[in-house]
Scaffold this motif. Structure first.
Motif, mmCIF file in Angstrom:
data_model
loop_
_atom_site.group_PDB
_atom_site.id
_atom_site.type_symbol
_atom_site.label_atom_id
_atom_site.label_comp_id
_atom_site.label_asym_id
_atom_site.label_seq_id
_atom_site.Cartn_x
_atom_site.Cartn_y
_atom_site.Cartn_z
ATOM 1 N N PRO A 22 111.562 -12.905 71.771
ATOM 2 C CA PRO A 22 111.629 -12.877 70.297
ATOM 3 C C PRO A 22 110.892 -14.045 69.634
ATOM 4 O O PRO A 22 110.160 -13.848 68.664
ATOM 5 N N GLY A 23 111.044 -15.236 70.154
ATOM 6 C CA GLY A 23 110.349 -16.390 69.586
ATOM 7 C C GLY A 23 108.847 -16.323 69.791
ATOM 8 O O GLY A 23 108.074 -16.735 68.928
ATOM 9 N N ASP A 24 108.428 -15.757 70.928
ATOM 10 C CA ASP A 24 107.001 -15.638 71.222
ATOM 11 C C ASP A 24 106.317 -14.581 70.347
ATOM 12 O O ASP A 24 105.108 -14.605 70.189
ATOM 13 N N LEU A 25 107.084 -13.654 69.786
ATOM 14 C CA LEU A 25 106.519 -12.620 68.919
ATOM 15 C C LEU A 25 106.402 -13.069 67.461
ATOM 16 O O LEU A 25 105.666 -12.474 66.684
ATOM 17 N N MET A 26 107.137 -14.105 67.095
ATOM 18 C CA MET A 26 107.108 -14.610 65.720
ATOM 19 C C MET A 26 105.780 -15.306 65.448
ATOM 20 O O MET A 26 105.151 -15.765 66.374
ATOM 21 N N PRO A 27 105.318 -15.410 64.246
ATOM 22 C CA PRO A 27 105.973 -15.041 62.990
ATOM 23 C C PRO A 27 105.650 -13.625 62.518
ATOM 24 O O PRO A 27 106.248 -13.143 61.570
ATOM 25 N N ASP A 28 104.726 -12.939 63.194
ATOM 26 C CA ASP A 28 104.313 -11.629 62.698
ATOM 27 C C ASP A 28 105.327 -10.521 62.954
ATOM 28 O O ASP A 28 105.414 -9.561 62.193
ATOM 29 N N TYR A 29 106.096 -10.651 64.036
ATOM 30 C CA TYR A 29 107.056 -9.611 64.418
ATOM 31 C C TYR A 29 108.414 -10.262 64.664
ATOM 32 O O TYR A 29 108.494 -11.286 65.333
ATOM 33 N N LYS A 30 109.443 -9.644 64.119
ATOM 34 C CA LYS A 30 110.791 -10.200 64.242
ATOM 35 C C LYS A 30 111.703 -9.197 64.944
ATOM 36 O O LYS A 30 111.844 -8.055 64.494
ATOM 37 N N VAL A 31 112.313 -9.633 66.041
ATOM 38 C CA VAL A 31 113.279 -8.793 66.744
ATOM 39 C C VAL A 31 114.557 -8.786 65.910
ATOM 40 O O VAL A 31 115.211 -9.819 65.760
ATOM 41 N N ILE A 32 114.894 -7.623 65.363
ATOM 42 C CA ILE A 32 116.089 -7.518 64.520
ATOM 43 C C ILE A 32 117.274 -6.951 65.282
ATOM 44 O O ILE A 32 118.399 -7.012 64.804
ATOM 45 N N HIS A 33 117.013 -6.407 66.461
ATOM 46 C CA HIS A 33 118.109 -5.874 67.270
ATOM 47 C C HIS A 33 117.655 -5.808 68.720
ATOM 48 O O HIS A 33 116.504 -5.465 68.997
ATOM 49 N N PHE A 34 118.564 -6.161 69.630
ATOM 50 C CA PHE A 34 118.297 -6.071 71.059
ATOM 51 C C PHE A 34 119.197 -4.998 71.647
ATOM 52 O O PHE A 34 120.389 -4.946 71.337
ATOM 53 N N ILE A 35 118.638 -4.154 72.500
ATOM 54 C CA ILE A 35 119.418 -3.113 73.174
ATOM 55 C C ILE A 35 119.371 -3.369 74.676
ATOM 56 O O ILE A 35 118.287 -3.463 75.274
ATOM 57 N N ARG A 36 120.549 -3.460 75.286
ATOM 58 C CA ARG A 36 120.648 -3.569 76.748
ATOM 59 C C ARG A 36 120.423 -2.192 77.364
ATOM 60 O O ARG A 36 120.719 -1.168 76.757
ATOM 61 N N ARG A 37 119.927 -2.198 78.590
ATOM 62 C CA ARG A 37 119.712 -0.939 79.313
ATOM 63 C C ARG A 37 120.977 -0.085 79.293
ATOM 64 O O ARG A 37 120.901 1.128 79.103
ATOM 65 N N SER A 38 122.125 -0.695 79.449
ATOM 66 C CA SER A 38 123.381 0.059 79.517
ATOM 67 C C SER A 38 123.726 0.769 78.210
ATOM 68 O O SER A 38 124.512 1.710 78.210
#
Length: 146
Positions: A22-38
């Motif tokens: 998430p930090g490496d994708l900033m500032p252009d893209y923001k992770v707003i939700h994380f989904i676990r495989r499960s």
């Protein structure tokens, strides 16, 4: 003028494996939700139906994701299976799905800087989609490799 980060959803085996992404994708893209495989078979349909999930707010209003990114823990078979699940969702939103091509990903897996390499590949593909105006809510629902 404030910089607007395009909201995205990140899917991975667990948060530990993608903790730096998430930090490496900033500032252009923001992770707003994380989904676990499960939880992927439950939460992807919620996202595609437009349900607001945790973290999906910027500036006090719901901000739906413009793409779903899958970590290198997901392969083509996983994506195909999830796409079949998504095909049955009535009124599903159309957003791009981007997954990491597993062949180059294996070259850096477990090495320092792996997250940065993955982020650069994701950003390159997302930038291409953005330039083609395909990162709109209810726009493109193609599957792309990074």
């Amino acid at each position: 003028m404030a910089h607007y980060s395009i909201p995205i959803v990140l899917v991975g085996k667990d948060e530990w494996g993608v903790r730096h992404l998430p930090g490496d994708l900033m500032p252009d893209y923001k992770v707003i939700h994380f989904i676990r495989r499960s939880a992927v078979s439950t939460e992807i349909p919620q996202i595609l139906r437009g349900e607001v999930l945790s973290g999906q707010k910027q500036g006090g209003r719901p901000d739906p994701p413009r793409a779903i990114l899958f970590s290198s823990d997901f392969g083509e078979e996983d994506i195909t299976s999830l796409r079949e699940l998504a095909a049955g969702i009535e009124g599903a939103r159309r957003i791009p799905w981007v997954y990491i091509d597993p062949n180059p990903a294996q070259e850096t897996a477990g090495l320092p800087g792996h997250s940065l390499v993955m982020a650069e590949r994701f950003k390159k593909r997302l930038d291409e989609l953005k330039a083609k105006r395909l990162l709109n809510w209810d726009g493109d629902n193609g599957v792309y490799t990074a």
